[in-house]
Structure formats: C-alpha cells, structure tokens
Design an enzyme around this catalytic site. Structure first.
Site, PDB file in Angstrom:
ATOM      1  NE  ARG A 142      28.104  -2.673 -19.322  1.00  0.00           N
ATOM      2  CZ  ARG A 142      28.257  -3.735 -20.111  1.00  0.00           C
ATOM      3  NH1 ARG A 142      27.927  -4.938 -19.673  1.00  0.00           N
ATOM      4  NH2 ARG A 142      28.750  -3.602 -21.330  1.00  0.00           N
TER       5      ARG A 142
ATOM      6  CB  ILE B  93      26.825  -0.397 -23.779  1.00  0.00           C
ATOM      7  CG1 ILE B  93      27.265   0.160 -22.423  1.00  0.00           C
ATOM      8  CG2 ILE B  93      26.496  -1.868 -23.687  1.00  0.00           C
ATOM      9  CD1 ILE B  93      26.177   0.055 -21.350  1.00  0.00           C
ATOM     10  CB  SER B  94      32.563   0.503 -23.706  1.00  0.00           C
ATOM     11  OG  SER B  94      32.712   1.379 -24.787  1.00  0.00           O
ATOM     12  CD  GLN B  95      36.013  -5.993 -22.306  1.00  0.00           C
ATOM     13  OE1 GLN B  95      36.453  -5.603 -23.377  1.00  0.00           O
ATOM     14  NE2 GLN B  95      36.608  -6.916 -21.579  1.00  0.00           N
TER      15      GLN B  95
END
Length: 680
Positions: free
Chosen positions: A48, A74-76
């Site tokens: 990530r 950016i998503s969890q």
C-alpha cells in the site's frame, strides 16, 4: 520515510513495511471479521505504501483513508478488504472497478481475479494509477479514463463489479454489464454523506436481488448516472433517509438526527464537543451495551486517551478483578518489583479483557507512561470481586515479605476458605445449608489485622499496601457475596456494585484530592440505576452511587448498537461464540437510533430538555443489555429492560452495526518484558 516505519502498537522497535502489512491484516482486517482467505492473502501481498505520496508512506498501514491527488482519498484498508470479500470471488474472474483512485484496490483485486478493469473519471489519477500498476507488474489490471457510471461495456459482461463511491441509486448501465450470477457491490443513499453498502446479484436477464450489507460513507459518485449536483445541475436538497418508525415518533427521529453528532470513524471522530460537555468532571464512566463488541472498546480507548492527555485523568478502573488488573498496572507503570506469576484475566469470561482491543490500549498506556515522570504515570485498576483465590494468595505473599508473623496468622484465618478457593460458589451453598461453617468472622479479622498496621505497612511501600488492603477487602466482600448470592439477585448485585464503588472511592483517595478517574464497565453498572427498572427491584449500581456522591462531577456515558456480531457464551462457563445480534426491537431506544439512519454518532443528553422531555427521549422505552451470556432466542425476556435514557446517561454513543471483539492469542507474542500482563 523510505522502507521503514515506526509501529505504534506493540514495541519500540522499527519495523519493515512487510511486517507492518502483516500486522495490519491480522489486527485491523482479520480481527474485525474478514474471513475470506483469498482476500486476506491479497491484502498481505500488495504494498500500500507504493500507492501513496512519499510523505504519507509512514502511515500506509494505519487503518484509515489517506489523501491522494485530485482531492481524493485512498480507501481505508479494512473497507477495501470488506468490499472485496462482499464480491465473493473464488479466483479467475473478470472484475470491473469504478473509481481507480491510486490503483491500490485494483491491485488487491488483481491478486484474486484473472483481469481487473478499472475506470477513473480524473485524468491525472487514471494516468498515475496506470503507471504505478505497470511499474509494480500488475499487468492484468487495465485502466480507463472515463465516466464510471457508464461502466466499460467493451469488456462486459463481468463476474463482479465494485464501486468505490456512493451514488443516489445503482446505475442501470452497471447492472446491465453484470453477468447472470454476478455480484455488484456499491454504496447507495439519498444523502451524499451517508450510504448503505448494497450487493446486487443478477438472477436472470431482467431480475436482480438486492442485499443490504452495512452502513458506510464514501465520496459522491459523479457521472451521468451519479449525483446531479456533481454535474452542475440543481436539485432540491434531500434529507437523510430515515428508517420506518411509528408515525407518532417521526418528529422525534428527525429531532434526534438534528442533535446527533455523526462521525466518520472512531479514529477520525472529533471529540472536542464531548470534551467540552465533560468539562471539569472528576469521574467519567464509559459503558458498553455488551461485553464483547469491538467498537465499544475502541471508542472507550479513544475517549480515555483524550481524557488522559488533555484533561489529566489519573487512573483507569475497569469492571475486572483487582489482582488481574494489578498485573496490567505493573506493566503500564513500569514497576520494578517482580510481577505475580499468573496470567491476567485467565478465568471465564476470558475474552472480556483478554482481547486485542484491550491489548492495544495497554500498549499505548505503557508507552504514554514511559514519556512522563514516575509520579504522573496513569494507573490501571480493577473494581470487581470475583478473584477470591488470587486475592488470598496476594495478601499472603505480601505479608510473607513484610510481616512473616502476621502472614502465619492470616493463613490460619483464610484456611477456612482453602477448600473452596477454586469453587467459591460451592462454599456459598454449603454455608447457606449449614453443611459447612461460615468463614465470615475469619476473613473479617484478617482484614482488620491488616488495617490495624496500615501506617507501618504503608510506610514500607504505599503502592503495595494499597494492593494488599484492596485484596483483603475483596476477600471479605467476596465471602459475603458467595453466601448471599443464593438469596436472590438484589442482595448480591448491590453488594458487588457497592464493593466496586467503595474501591473507586478508595482509589480516588489514594491518588490524591485532585485525581480524576475513568471507569470502564457495562451500561448496567455505569448508567443511573434509578432511571431503570432496576430501581423497582431495589437494585443500585456504580452510576447511581456516583451521581449521589459526586453530582455533576460524574459524567455517565452509555453505548448502543442495532445489530452485527458479538462475542458471548450461551451458558455461564461455556465457550465463547461469535453470535449474530438480532435487530433491535420496536419501542426500544435502539430502534429509535437505528431509524435516524446514521452509522455512528454521539449525543449529549445533559440539559437537553427540548429533546429529552416526556414526549421525547424521556418517554420510558425498552433498552438492550447483552452481558457475557447472549441468548437471542429469549432476547425480549432476557436482554431488554425498561429505562429512561436521558436520566440514565449524560451522553449516548451509537454504532448502528458492530463487530465482535477479537480474543487475544498470546502464543503469538514473543520478546516482551517479564511483566507483560497477558502471558506468553
């Protein structure tokens, strides 16, 4: 930060990104309920940090969304995993993703699917994502700059489609590009700020089946079939989608929604207004509606950390046994004397305090205490009285060291209870029936002997005398508790809560006139019992006693949930199970909060006459309480009671959908100090 980052949760060592990634998958994804092995494996592979701006890479494995270009995020990680699991992939599929963003979620999906087609409406993001994915070797991911609501029809049909933005409805174009038997996962809601995560399954050419999964919050889906306002059009404002309630309560639900302070996540919650409402309170009692819900523990931790750092709270006192909490206290305050040899919180129900949520708070507290003077270190204490065996042993060990002659006498006094130490309930029955003499006078004299030498012992070591004194009090009260528990719940309940309240007062006195305490216990202990049906049974609790003794200086906080999962047993002493929490019942406070349509919120109740009057929240309703036992089949009779919420609590914190705590697997923990409280 290069390839190394500081791990905030376990030790002071510097860990590599792969190690942090593995830790994230274990504690923030698997521990929160994601079980699909393909998804967990994929989350463990994708770096990530390489999908983030370099300045943010050190935060890559925190479980939170992070900013990227184009005012996007950016998503969890948990949400990425949760949505991937909802797609029900088995490997080898063709997947369409709407909202490529940085390309991270597409990379995760590509570890499972044969091909991933991802559409991004922002040209700069699409180009950057394509370059990053290509450089990292994700050659089965294909990126398109375009309107995601129109899909990518050239490669349809798809086995699965996932949308990383919330729309007002499911785009027709996406449904048409779904293969029969395929799954489409998308956040949908008439409010741009609150959506329901929906799974759409295509059953036949013209038939679709919808399944609601969870309440979520995503950025708006922009495009031809997205939000009209995002396309420069105008539309009358739309209110939150309230869930159905009785007609006479619709106004109350709207007023409740207006007063509620919604927050996007526990980590991102703004606690400033709550801290203002707490003000100068000396005692903050933080409840829980179950003994096995992750969100309750994590929110209590978040609030407690602010109370410690910003308001100088001196100690945390939990609904746990004194000697077990003392193990934790030794560890978090860096005490130098040897710890007791037993493992903390090893008796039923072990999951109540031996879980990853408590472990994370304990790790934080130890680190915090390592940054302040010894006199300012925050303590961790237990209030409960079930630890008869360990408390007797603690008193005798203490006296063996400071006064061997008194230790000999105490052994004789406690000898009356020796046959029953591991099964005190059996002693209570035997004493009640007359088949065994009562030990009351012996344990009372042991406590009296100890207190008579208070000054001499306390001068030797005040902290250790406090520990011995409290253990001796516990033995005396526990002996009474196990004798009277057979007379009925009122007497034993009142003795137990009185013991916890007296322990709390002793701790406030010990830590000084300006000391402030945080209490962690069940709602049924911290809420004001006089505002519930407990009063009709003649029962009181810590919350009521604190309200009477400290008035407004005690701030009572309750928690609630509508549904999800919970860690609980079916019978006392039985194994822990992850059980499904039934949806809340009509005419309950939980049903009212669920009707508001917000996934989580805080609600100040003190001084809110407009909302809390007899025609509002002050009208008596049902309230749910799940302890260590949960029996859904008898829920109304065994888990609901009548209450007046605004008189019971000063604050109410709501989580509509919740998940079970994760029991602590100590076998994985190595290299920690001998004082580590949970064993190895």
């Amino acid at each position: 930060m290069g390839s190394l980052a500081q791990n905030p949760d376990s030790s002071d060592e510097v860990k590599s990104f792969p190690a942090l990634r593995a830790e994230m998958v274990k504690h923030n994804i698997a521990a929160r309920g994601v079980r699909d092995e393909l998804v967990l494996e994929a989350m463990g592979k994708v770096p990530r940090e390489l999908f983030l701006p370099e300045r943010l890479r050190e935060f890559a494995y925190e479980d939170s969304p992070l900013p990227i270009a184009g005012e996007q995020t950016i998503s969890q990680p948990y949400i990425v995993a949760f949505m991937a699991e909802a797609l029900m992939l088995r490997g080898g599929e063709k997947v369409l993703e709407i909202g490529a963003g940085s390309g991270y979620a597409a990379a995760v999906l590509s570890e499972i699917a044969a091909n991933v087609y991802t559409v991004e409406r922002l040209g700069t993001l699409a180009k950057k994502a394509a370059v990053t994915l290509a450089e990292l070797g994700y050659d089965n991911v294909h990126v398109l700059h375009g309107d995601g609501t129109r899909g990518w029809p050239e490669h349809a049909p798809y086995d699965a489609i996932v949308v990383a933005a919330g729309g007002p409805q499911v785009p027709k174009a996406l449904k048409e590009q779904l293969k029969i038997g395929g799954r489409l996962v998308i956040p949908v809601g008439v409010d741009q700020h609150t959506q329901e995560l929906v799974r759409v399954i295509r059953v036949s050419k013209d038939e679709y089946r919808n399944e609601d999964i969870a309440d979520v919050r995503f950025v708006p889906l922009i495009g031809e079939e997205g939000w009209a306002a995002a396309r420069g059009e105008t539309r009358a404002p739309v209110r939150r989608a309230f869930r159905p309630v009785a007609p006479d309560e619709e106004t109350l639900v709207r007023n409740l929604a207006d007063a509620a302070e919604s927050f996007p996540s526990i980590e991102a919650a703004d606690l400033g207004p709550l801290m203002e409402r707490i003000g100068s309170a000396r005692i903050v009692l933080l409840g829980e509606a179950t003994h096995g819900t992750s969100e309750f523990y994590r929110m209590r931790e978040r609030i407690t950390r602010d109370l410690i750092v910003k308001k100088g709270f001196r100690f945390v006192a939990i609904e746990g046994d004194w000697p077990d909490a003392a193990r934790v206290d030794h560890y978090v305050r860096h005490f130098e004397y040897p710890p007791s040899e037993w493992t903390a919180f090893a008796r039923f129900p072990t999951w109540m305090w031996r879980n990853t949520e408590v472990r994370d708070f304990v790790s934080w507290l130890r680190k915090h205490n390592g940054t302040v003077d010894k006199s300012e270190r925050v303590a961790f204490h237990g209030l409960d009285l079930y630890s008869l065996y360990d408390s007797i042993r603690s008193v005798l060990n203490y006296l063996d060291e400071v006064d061997p002659a008194s230790a000999h006498v105490a052994r004789e006094r406690y000898g009356c209870l020796t046959p029953w130490q591991r099964d005190p309930a059996t002693y209570g029955h035997a004493a009640l029936t007359g088949s065994y003499p009562t030990c009351e006078s012996d344990v009372a004299r042991a406590l009296t002997d100890l207190l008579a030498k208070r000054r001499a012992y306390a001068e030797h070591d005040g902290e250790r005398f406090l520990d011995a004194e409290q253990n001796a009090r516990l033995v005396a009260n526990a002996e009474r508790y196990y004798r009277i528990m057979y007379y009925g719940s009122r007497a034993s309940w009142n003795l137990r809560d009185s013991h916890m309240f007296d322990t709390l007062k002793n701790l406030l006195a010990f830590h000084g006139p300006d000391s402030k305490a945080v209490v962690w216990a069940h709602n049924s202990h911290v809420g004001n019992a006089s505002a519930t049906e407990m009063a009709a049974r003649g029962e009181h609790n810590i919350g009521q006693l604190c309200r009477k003794e400290f008035g407004a200086q005690a701030y009572l906080v309750g928690f609630g949930t509508h549904g999800g999962t919970v860690a609980a047993a079916s019978d006392w002493g039985g194994p822990m199970e992850v059980k499904t929490v039934r949806p809340s019942l009509p005419n309950s406070y939980e049903q009212l909060c669920h009707a508001v349509g917000l996934p989580r919120f805080m609600l100040g109740l003190r001084g809110r006459g407009d909302l809390c009057g007899s025609k509002g929240l002050g009208k008596e309703r049902l309230e749910r309480a799940i302890g260590v036992i949960y029996r859904p089949e008898t829920e109304l009779a065994s888990h609901y009671f009548q209450a007046n919420l605004p008189q019971q609590f000063d604050e109410y914190i709501w989580f509509d959908d919740t998940r079970a705590v994760t029991p602590l697997d100590t076998a994985e923990i190595v290299g920690l100090p001998d004082t580590y409280p949970f064993g190895v």
